[in-house]
Design a protein around this motif. Structure first.
Motif, mmCIF file in Angstrom:
data_model
loop_
_atom_site.group_PDB
_atom_site.id
_atom_site.type_symbol
_atom_site.label_atom_id
_atom_site.label_comp_id
_atom_site.label_asym_id
_atom_site.label_seq_id
_atom_site.Cartn_x
_atom_site.Cartn_y
_atom_site.Cartn_z
ATOM 1 N N LYS A 72 8.289 -0.507 -17.031
ATOM 2 C CA LYS A 72 8.322 -1.980 -17.010
ATOM 3 C C LYS A 72 9.309 -2.514 -15.981
ATOM 4 O O LYS A 72 9.444 -3.730 -15.815
ATOM 5 N N ALA A 113 14.698 -9.926 -8.040
ATOM 6 C CA ALA A 113 14.550 -8.673 -8.781
ATOM 7 C C ALA A 113 15.895 -7.972 -8.934
ATOM 8 O O ALA A 113 16.184 -7.376 -9.981
ATOM 9 N N ASN A 141 16.184 -3.846 -13.837
ATOM 10 C CA ASN A 141 15.566 -3.248 -12.663
ATOM 11 C C ASN A 141 16.493 -2.233 -12.000
ATOM 12 O O ASN A 141 17.653 -2.081 -12.394
ATOM 13 N N ILE A 200 13.670 -1.302 -6.367
ATOM 14 C CA ILE A 200 13.883 -1.685 -4.970
ATOM 15 C C ILE A 200 14.457 -0.474 -4.242
ATOM 16 O O ILE A 200 15.501 0.053 -4.628
ATOM 17 N N ARG A 260 9.470 5.412 -12.357
ATOM 18 C CA ARG A 260 8.138 4.854 -12.592
ATOM 19 C C ARG A 260 7.503 5.452 -13.839
ATOM 20 O O ARG A 260 6.711 4.808 -14.519
ATOM 21 N N THR A 296 11.108 -3.055 -12.175
ATOM 22 C CA THR A 296 10.870 -3.130 -10.729
ATOM 23 C C THR A 296 11.913 -2.254 -10.044
ATOM 24 O O THR A 296 13.082 -2.247 -10.429
ATOM 25 N N PHE A 302 14.185 -9.602 -2.038
ATOM 26 C CA PHE A 302 14.121 -9.055 -3.390
ATOM 27 C C PHE A 302 15.332 -9.445 -4.224
ATOM 28 O O PHE A 302 15.647 -8.792 -5.220
ATOM 29 N N GLY A 321 9.776 -2.979 -2.451
ATOM 30 C CA GLY A 321 9.837 -3.383 -3.843
ATOM 31 C C GLY A 321 8.617 -2.869 -4.579
ATOM 32 O O GLY A 321 7.480 -3.192 -4.206
ATOM 33 N N PHE A 322 8.830 -2.047 -5.626
ATOM 34 C CA PHE A 322 7.744 -1.469 -6.419
ATOM 35 C C PHE A 322 7.697 -2.197 -7.755
ATOM 36 O O PHE A 322 8.615 -2.086 -8.566
ATOM 37 N N SER A 323 6.635 -2.950 -8.000
ATOM 38 C CA SER A 323 6.531 -3.745 -9.218
ATOM 39 C C SER A 323 5.884 -2.924 -10.332
ATOM 40 O O SER A 323 5.179 -1.943 -10.065
ATOM 41 N N PRO A 324 6.085 -3.315 -11.604
ATOM 42 C CA PRO A 324 5.466 -2.587 -12.712
ATOM 43 C C PRO A 324 3.944 -2.581 -12.650
ATOM 44 O O PRO A 324 3.306 -1.668 -13.166
ATOM 45 N N GLU A 325 3.363 -3.596 -12.008
ATOM 46 C CA GLU A 325 1.890 -3.674 -11.925
ATOM 47 C C GLU A 325 1.314 -2.720 -10.896
ATOM 48 O O GLU A 325 0.098 -2.554 -10.811
#
Length: 268
Positions: free
Chosen positions: A129, A160, A166, A133, A124, A131, A157, A142-146
Motif C-alpha cells: 500500500k 508522497a 511511504n 520514491i 512492493r 508509494t 514527489f 515514483g512507484f505507486s501502489p496501483e
C-alpha cells in the motif's frame, strides 16, 4: 531434492528446469519463511535450500531494473540481503535505532545499488500500500501502489515524501530529511551519511564483502562465456586471477573485467 519434500509449498511455487520458482508476490526471509503479498504463510523453504541459497530475482526477458539495460534483468539474492532486511525490520519498530530510516554502506563496488533494487522489490511485496520514491544521480522515480510509475525531479514527489507510510530510497546522494521512511545507499565516505546518522531513529549498517563462492555463482549465472568486442572471454581462469588481484569485489572482477584502464589502476 525429492518432489515430495516440496509438497507443502505447492501453493507458492512451480518447478521449471529443476529450479524452484516462487510465484509472483511470494518472498522469503532469511529463515526461509514464505510471505505471500505481505502475509506470513507459516510455510518454510526446506533448510537444504536455504543452506545452499542461490536465490535469483528474475525479471521477464527484455525488462530491466529501472528500465536501464546496464542493470540487467537478474539479481543474485545474497544471504546477507535477507539478513539485513530482517535486522532493519526489527530495528525499525517503535523506539528502535532505525525507526525513521537507515544507511547501507560498505566497500565500494560490492553492490549496494543492487541491494537497493532488491529492497525496492521487497517493499512492493511486503508493503504493497506504500508509494516508493527512488532517487539516484540520474533521475527520480515514483512507484505507486496501483502499479503506476512516474519519473522526474524529486520535487515532483514532495507530497508522497511527506507521508511517513511511504519509502524514500536514495542511491549515492546526499539525503534530505523527509517524513517518509528513508533508506540511503552510500559509499563509506563519511560526508555522505554523517549528517543523516545524527537524525533521531536513523542508523547505519555495513554490508559484508562477498564470499568467493558467491562471486563464482554470479559468474556462472551471468558472466560465464561472456566476451568483449575483441573476442576476449571472461574465463574461470581469468576470474581466478582477478579474484587474486582485487578480492571478491563484483565491480572489479566481473563488471570491469575487460576495462583495461580500470584494471591498470590496481598497479598504480
Amino acid at each position: 531434492m525429492e518432489k515430495a519434500e516440496l509438497n507443502a509449498l505447492d501453493s507458492y511455487f512451480t518447478i521449471e528446469d529443476n529450479q524452484v520458482c516462487l510465484n509472483k508476490g511470494v518472498i522469503t526471509d532469511s529463515d526461509g519463511m514464505l510471505y505471500d503479498n505481505g502475509e506470513c504463510t507459516d510455510v518454510q523453504l526446506p533448510s537444504k535450500l536455504m543452506d545452499n541459497f542461490g536465490g535469483i530475482l528474475c525479471l521477464p526477458d527484455g525488462v530491466f531494473f529501472l528500465g536501464d539495460r546496464d542493470y540487467g534483468s537478474r539479481l543474485l539474492i545474497r544471504n546477507c540481503y535477507l539478513q539485513l532486511l530482517d535486522l532493519t525490520k526489527k530495528d525499525s519498530k517503535e523506539g528502535g535505532p532505525a525507526r525513521s530510516g537507515y544507511a547501507i554502506t560498505g566497500t565500494p563496488g560490492i553492490g549496494k545499488t543492487y541491494f537497493g533494487l532488491f529492497i525496492l522489490f521487497y517493499i512492493r511485496c511486503i508493503y504493497h500500500k506504500a508509494t516508493v520514491i527512488w532517487n539516484d544521480q540520474n533521475i527520480c522515480y515514483g512507484f505507486s501502489p496501483e502499479g503506476n510509475v512516474q519519473k522526474g525531479d524529486v520535487n515532483q514527489f514532495e507530497e508522497a515524501l511527506e507521508n511517513p507510510e511511504n519509502f524514500y530510497i536514495a542511491d549515492a546522494l546526499m539525503m534530505k530529511k523527509y517524513p517518509a521512511y528513508k533508506i540511503l545507499l552510500t559509499s563509506p565516505k563519511v560526508e555522505r551519511f554523517n549528517e543523516a546518522v545524527k537524525w533521531p531513529g536513523f542508523t547505519k549498517y555495513f554490508m559484508p564483502v562477498w564470499e568467493r563462492e558467491e562471486i563464482i555463482t554470479l559468474w556462472t549465472l551471468q558472466y560465464k562465456n561472456k566476451k568483449n568486442n575483441e573476442g576476449e572471454e571472461l574465463t574461470f581462469e581469468l576470474l581466478g586471477a582477478l579474484l587474486t588481484k582485487w578480492g571478491p569485489i563484483p565491480r572489479s572482477v566481473l563488471l570491469k573485467w575487460d576495462d583495461k584502464s580500470y584494471q591498470q589502476d590496481y598497479d598504480s
